[in-house]
Motif scaffolding. Structure first.
Motif, mmCIF file in Angstrom:
data_model
loop_
_atom_site.group_PDB
_atom_site.id
_atom_site.type_symbol
_atom_site.label_atom_id
_atom_site.label_comp_id
_atom_site.label_asym_id
_atom_site.label_seq_id
_atom_site.Cartn_x
_atom_site.Cartn_y
_atom_site.Cartn_z
ATOM 1 N N HIS A 87 0.834 -1.314 0.167
ATOM 2 C CA HIS A 87 0.353 -0.486 -0.157
ATOM 3 C C HIS A 87 1.115 1.212 -0.122
ATOM 4 C CE1 HIS A 87 -3.786 -1.959 0.423
ATOM 5 N NE2 HIS A 87 -2.757 -2.907 1.913
ATOM 6 N N ALA A 88 2.240 1.469 -0.145
ATOM 7 C CA ALA A 88 3.025 2.232 0.560
ATOM 8 C C ALA A 88 3.176 3.097 -1.107
ATOM 9 C CB ALA A 88 4.225 2.336 0.770
ATOM 10 N N ALA A 89 2.772 4.350 -1.747
ATOM 11 C CA ALA A 89 2.446 4.535 -2.315
ATOM 12 C C ALA A 89 3.503 5.160 -3.256
ATOM 13 C CB ALA A 89 1.645 5.961 -2.704
ATOM 14 N N VAL A 90 4.113 4.370 -3.912
ATOM 15 C CA VAL A 90 6.263 4.576 -4.454
ATOM 16 C C VAL A 90 5.720 5.980 -6.084
ATOM 17 C CG1 VAL A 90 7.983 3.513 -5.044
ATOM 18 C CG2 VAL A 90 7.469 3.360 -2.705
ATOM 19 N N GLY A 91 5.526 5.754 -6.366
ATOM 20 C CA GLY A 91 5.075 6.715 -7.236
ATOM 21 C C GLY A 91 3.911 6.781 -7.846
ATOM 22 N N THR A 92 3.217 6.957 -9.107
ATOM 23 C CA THR A 92 1.433 7.064 -9.469
ATOM 24 C C THR A 92 0.992 5.705 -9.018
ATOM 25 O OG1 THR A 92 2.577 5.759 -12.150
ATOM 26 C CG2 THR A 92 2.525 8.108 -11.497
ATOM 27 N N ARG A 93 -0.313 5.943 -9.553
ATOM 28 C CA ARG A 93 -1.153 4.493 -9.780
ATOM 29 C C ARG A 93 -0.677 3.616 -10.292
ATOM 30 N NH1 ARG A 93 -7.032 6.115 -9.781
ATOM 31 N NH2 ARG A 93 -6.283 8.153 -10.973
ATOM 32 N N GLU A 94 -0.476 4.611 -11.507
ATOM 33 C CA GLU A 94 0.565 3.054 -12.741
ATOM 34 C C GLU A 94 1.632 2.296 -12.323
ATOM 35 O OE1 GLU A 94 -0.830 6.535 -13.315
ATOM 36 O OE2 GLU A 94 -2.408 6.032 -14.264
ATOM 37 N N VAL A 95 2.141 2.971 -11.435
ATOM 38 C CA VAL A 95 3.303 2.346 -11.569
ATOM 39 C C VAL A 95 3.163 1.522 -10.048
ATOM 40 C CG1 VAL A 95 5.870 3.084 -9.728
ATOM 41 C CG2 VAL A 95 5.213 4.422 -12.011
ATOM 42 N N MET A 96 1.979 1.434 -8.892
ATOM 43 C CA MET A 96 1.987 0.752 -8.388
ATOM 44 C C MET A 96 0.854 -0.234 -8.950
ATOM 45 S SD MET A 96 3.075 1.458 -5.493
ATOM 46 C CE MET A 96 2.242 0.038 -4.681
ATOM 47 N N ALA A 97 -0.073 -0.001 -10.071
ATOM 48 C CA ALA A 97 -0.887 -1.113 -10.246
ATOM 49 C C ALA A 97 -0.027 -2.019 -10.796
ATOM 50 C CB ALA A 97 -1.462 -0.533 -11.176
ATOM 51 N N GLY A 98 1.020 -1.225 -12.234
ATOM 52 C CA GLY A 98 2.201 -2.361 -12.220
ATOM 53 C C GLY A 98 2.495 -3.566 -11.760
ATOM 54 N N GLN A 99 3.708 -3.096 -10.587
ATOM 55 C CA GLN A 99 4.325 -3.094 -9.359
ATOM 56 C C GLN A 99 3.888 -4.546 -8.243
ATOM 57 O OE1 GLN A 99 7.856 -3.394 -8.435
ATOM 58 N NE2 GLN A 99 6.311 -5.180 -7.638
ATOM 59 N N LEU A 100 2.399 -4.241 -8.945
ATOM 60 C CA LEU A 100 1.640 -5.198 -7.985
ATOM 61 C C LEU A 100 0.873 -6.171 -8.465
ATOM 62 C CD1 LEU A 100 -1.079 -2.756 -5.914
ATOM 63 C CD2 LEU A 100 1.053 -4.134 -4.931
ATOM 64 N N ASP A 101 0.525 -5.767 -10.533
ATOM 65 C CA ASP A 101 1.071 -7.006 -11.244
ATOM 66 C C ASP A 101 1.559 -7.699 -10.932
ATOM 67 O OD1 ASP A 101 -1.904 -6.093 -11.845
ATOM 68 O OD2 ASP A 101 -1.743 -5.068 -13.702
ATOM 69 N N ARG A 102 2.924 -7.442 -10.949
ATOM 70 C CA ARG A 102 3.914 -8.113 -10.721
ATOM 71 C C ARG A 102 4.592 -9.391 -10.064
ATOM 72 N NH1 ARG A 102 8.623 -10.397 -12.471
ATOM 73 N NH2 ARG A 102 10.675 -10.419 -11.850
ATOM 74 N N LEU A 103 3.836 -9.082 -8.828
ATOM 75 C CA LEU A 103 3.631 -9.876 -7.909
ATOM 76 C C LEU A 103 2.602 -10.893 -8.143
ATOM 77 C CD1 LEU A 103 4.247 -7.248 -4.282
ATOM 78 C CD2 LEU A 103 5.751 -8.676 -5.501
ATOM 79 N N VAL A 104 1.651 -10.369 -8.578
ATOM 80 C CA VAL A 104 0.710 -11.629 -8.452
ATOM 81 C C VAL A 104 1.610 -12.468 -9.757
ATOM 82 C CG1 VAL A 104 -1.191 -12.137 -9.866
ATOM 83 C CG2 VAL A 104 -1.014 -10.954 -8.124
ATOM 84 N N GLY A 105 2.095 -12.285 -10.358
ATOM 85 C CA GLY A 105 3.295 -12.967 -11.441
ATOM 86 C C GLY A 105 4.121 -14.062 -11.021
#
Length: 184
Positions: free
Chosen positions: A81-99
């Motif tokens: 939940h720590a906002a590092v960068g934009t929503r797009e940056v965080m969404a992409g990072q969370l998607d990476r974790l799921v992968g």
């Protein structure tokens, strides 16, 4: 500095790690890594070799595909939940974790925010082949290799792992963080 990590990860078979505030470099997207590196350069008032550092971080991740490696990593849910960068940056990072969930070389656990914890570690740490512990602070890296230190950090990691969720439950926590980003 980043290239040194590539060598260390390649010569290590099993790594146990815990991070409370950020997604570890091994799992970062280029955009997320870029944000953290720029923040650190600004804080430390150091030159910004951001592009080279991001490339080195991505090279380090190649070890995730090497047979015979095992990366057992625990994250405190707050790091999602720590906002590092934009929503797009965080969404992409969370998607990476799921992968990463389900990779044969990765065991990802998330310590839920409300999980009962017998202790609360004050910092992240990494145990390399049960031979060395590395702790990153704001401005330096500490290394420990005594039997007592290895046993201590091993016990801490084991207790955190008992509080963590894995697999489908970890995926649900990541999805919850992803939904929170979309709602903002």
């Amino acid at each position: 500095m980043q290239d040194r990590y590539v060598v260390e990860y390649r010569r290590t078979a099993t790594i146990r790690g815990y991070e409370a505030t950020v997604i570890p470099g091994l799992f970062q997207t280029p955009a997320y890594a870029r944000q953290l590196l720029m923040q650190n350069a600004q804080l430390m008032r150091s030159p910004r070799d951001t592009d080279a550092a991001v490339q080195a971080c991505m090279r380090r991740q190649e070890v995730l595909d090497e047979p015979g490696k095992l990366f057992r990593v625990l994250l405190w849910e707050a790091a999602l939940h720590a906002a590092v960068g934009t929503r797009e940056v965080m969404a992409g990072q969370l998607d990476r974790l799921v992968g990463l969930i389900g990779m044969s070389t990765v065991e990802l656990g998330i310590v839920p925010l409300g999980a009962p914890m017998p202790l609360t570690p004050k910092h992240g740490f990494w145990i390399f082949d049960e031979e060395r512990v590395v702790v990153d602070t704001i401005n330096t890296e500490l290394q420990y290799d005594s039997a007592d230190d290895l046993a201590l950090y091993g016990r801490v990691w084991d207790q955190l792992d008992q509080a963590a969720v894995h697999g489908h439950q970890a995926h649900r926590l990541i999805a919850r963080a992803r939904a929170a980003i979309a709602a903002t």
